[in-house]
Enzyme design. Structure first.
Site, PDB file in Angstrom:
ATOM      1  N   ASP A  21       0.862  -1.180   0.000  1.00  0.00           N
ATOM      2  CA  ASP A  21       0.000   0.000   0.000  1.00  0.00           C
ATOM      3  C   ASP A  21       0.897   1.228   0.000  1.00  0.00           C
ATOM      4  O   ASP A  21       2.064   1.165   0.417  1.00  0.00           O
ATOM      5  CB  ASP A  21      -0.918   0.005   1.225  1.00  0.00           C
ATOM      6  N   SER A  22       0.349   2.341  -0.428  1.00  0.00           N
ATOM      7  CA  SER A  22       1.095   3.596  -0.357  1.00  0.00           C
ATOM      8  C   SER A  22       1.207   4.093   1.081  1.00  0.00           C
ATOM      9  O   SER A  22       2.072   4.922   1.381  1.00  0.00           O
ATOM     10  CB  SER A  22       0.425   4.661  -1.227  1.00  0.00           C
ATOM     11  N   CYS A  84      -4.054  -1.195  -2.397  1.00  0.00           N
ATOM     12  CA  CYS A  84      -4.102   0.253  -2.579  1.00  0.00           C
ATOM     13  C   CYS A  84      -4.962   0.527  -3.799  1.00  0.00           C
ATOM     14  O   CYS A  84      -4.646   0.051  -4.899  1.00  0.00           O
ATOM     15  CB  CYS A  84      -2.691   0.799  -2.780  1.00  0.00           C
ATOM     16  N   GLU A 165      -7.823   8.676   9.920  1.00  0.00           N
ATOM     17  CA  GLU A 165      -6.472   8.696  10.483  1.00  0.00           C
ATOM     18  C   GLU A 165      -6.400   9.510  11.772  1.00  0.00           C
ATOM     19  O   GLU A 165      -5.524   9.275  12.608  1.00  0.00           O
ATOM     20  CB  GLU A 165      -5.497   9.227   9.432  1.00  0.00           C
ATOM     21  N   CYS A 199     -12.090   2.458  -0.853  1.00  0.00           N
ATOM     22  CA  CYS A 199     -10.867   2.920  -0.188  1.00  0.00           C
ATOM     23  C   CYS A 199     -10.626   2.014   1.007  1.00  0.00           C
ATOM     24  O   CYS A 199     -11.563   1.689   1.747  1.00  0.00           O
ATOM     25  CB  CYS A 199     -11.011   4.375   0.257  1.00  0.00           C
ATOM     26  N   HIS A 201      -9.309   2.626   3.750  1.00  0.00           N
ATOM     27  CA  HIS A 201      -9.564   3.261   5.044  1.00  0.00           C
ATOM     28  C   HIS A 201     -11.006   3.064   5.499  1.00  0.00           C
ATOM     29  O   HIS A 201     -11.298   3.069   6.700  1.00  0.00           O
ATOM     30  CB  HIS A 201      -9.292   4.772   4.980  1.00  0.00           C
TER      31      HIS A 201
END
Length: 285
Positions: A21-22, A84, A165, A199, A201
Site C-alpha cells: 500500500d502507499s 491500494c 487517520e 478505499c 480506510h
C-alpha cells in the site's frame, strides 16, 4: 479478473504473501487475509515516504508501485496483493508485467463482489462507489462495474481519510460529513442498491456509514473492497498453491519507507492488533 499464472507453484515451503500500500490503509486488507489464510507468512510494505499517490501522475505511481512490488518479491513473496486503490487503478498492468508471480488488486474483486449482490428485476443494478478523488478520477471502478453489466456512480470523499487517520471513526463530525456525501451521491443516483467502499480506510467507518444510511432512510448493501480482495486472494491461493505446507500460525513482517512511529500507532487501528515492529527501508525517489 486478470491473473498471472505462477510459473512454478510453490510446493516446497509455506506460502509467503506480499501486501503493498502507499500507506497503512491496506492493513485492512491484511486483516482480512489473516482471517481467511491463517497459515501463511505475510510481508507488508507501506510506501509512506512517497504518499499520497493520488497527487502523482500515472507514470510516477507506476514507477513507485513497481519498485515496491519488486522489493516484496525480493523478500520472498510468492504472490502479491496490491492493497491500494490508487495503485490498482493506475498501475496494476505495469506491476503484473514487471513481476513473474501472481498479482491481484482491489478494484476487480470489489466489482465482482457487487455483482453477487445484484439482481435485475427492473433494469441495471446501480452501485455507488465511495472513494478518494484520485480513484474516482481514474474511473477504474466504473470500468470494472460496467464490464459486469452494472451501472456505477462514483463519489469522491476527500475528508474521510483524514478523519479516519485522526481516529474519529465514531464521531459526530464524521457522521455529519458522511451525511453530506451520501445525501449528495444518492440524490445523483437514487436507484442505487449497493454501496462499494472503494478505499481501504473506509472499513473502519462502516458502522458509521450504516448508521448514516439508516438516518437518511436509504439503507444499502455495503461491499468492502478490502474483504473482497482478501477473498479473491484466498481463491487464487487454493487454485495455484494447493500443495503448499502450512505454518502453525500466520507471521507478519512490516516495512515502511518513512514515519515508523506513525505507522505503528495508526497501523494498529487498521490491523486490529498491535504492530510491534516496523522495519525502515529506502526505495529511493
Amino acid at each position: 479478473m486478470t491473473e498471472r499464472p505462477a510459473a512454478q507453484p510453490n510446493t516446497a515451503k509455506s506460502l509467503t504473501i506480499g501486501v503493498f500500500d502507499s500507506g497503512f490503509g491496506g492493513l485492512t486488507v491484511l486483516r482480512a487475509l489473516l482471517a481467511l489464510i491463517p497459515d501463511a507468512h505475510y510481508i507488508f510494505l507501506g510506501d509512506t515516504a512517497r504518499l499520497p499517490y493520488g497527487s502523482k501522475s500515472r507514470e510516477t505511481v507506476a514507477r513507485y508501485a513497481v519498485s515496491s512490488a519488486k522489493f516484496l518479491q525480493a523478500q520472498g513473496a510468492d504472490l502479491l496483493v496490491i492493497a491500494c486503490n490508487t495503485a490498482t487503478a493506475l498501475a496494476l498492468p505495469d506491476i503484473q508485467e514487471a513481476l513473474p508471480i501472481p498479482v491481484i488488486g482491489v478494484v476487480e474483486p470489489g466489482a465482482h463482489a457487487a455483482l453477487t449482490t445484484s439482481s435485475f428485476p427492473d433494469g441495471p443494478h446501480h452501485v455507488l462507489v465511495l472513494a478518494t478523488a484520485a480513484t474516482v478520477q481514474s474511473h477504474a471502478y466504473t470500468r470494472a462495474l460496467n464490464a459486469l453489466g452494472l451501472e456505477a456512480c462514483e463519489k469522491a470523499c476527500p475528508l474521510l481519510v483524514p478523519l479516519v487517520e485522526e481516529g474519529w471513526t465514531n464521531h459526530p463530525v464524521t457522521d455529519d460529513v458522511l451525511k453530506i456525501y451520501l445525501t449528495e451521491a444518492l440524490a445523483a443516483a437514487p436507484a442505487t442498491q449497493t454501496l462499494l467502499l472503494g478505499c481501504t480506510h473506509y472499513p473502519l467507518i462502516e458502522q458509521a456509514i450504516h448508521r448514516t444510511l439508516d438516518a437518511i432512510g436509504h439503507p444499502l448493501t455495503i461491499i468492502d473492497s478490502a474483504d473482497a480482495a482478501a477473498r479473491a486472494t484466498a481463491a487464487l491461493v487454493a487454485r495455484q498453491f494447493p500443495n503448499r505446507t502450512s505454518d502453525a500460525k500466520p507471521t507478519c513482517t512490516f516495512y515502511a519507507t518513512d514515519s515508523i512511529e506513525k505507522f505503528q500507532r495508526l497501523g494498529s487501528n487498521f490491523l486490529g492488533k498491535p504492530v510491534a515492529e516496523v522495519n525502515l527501508i529506502d526505495l529511493g525517489g
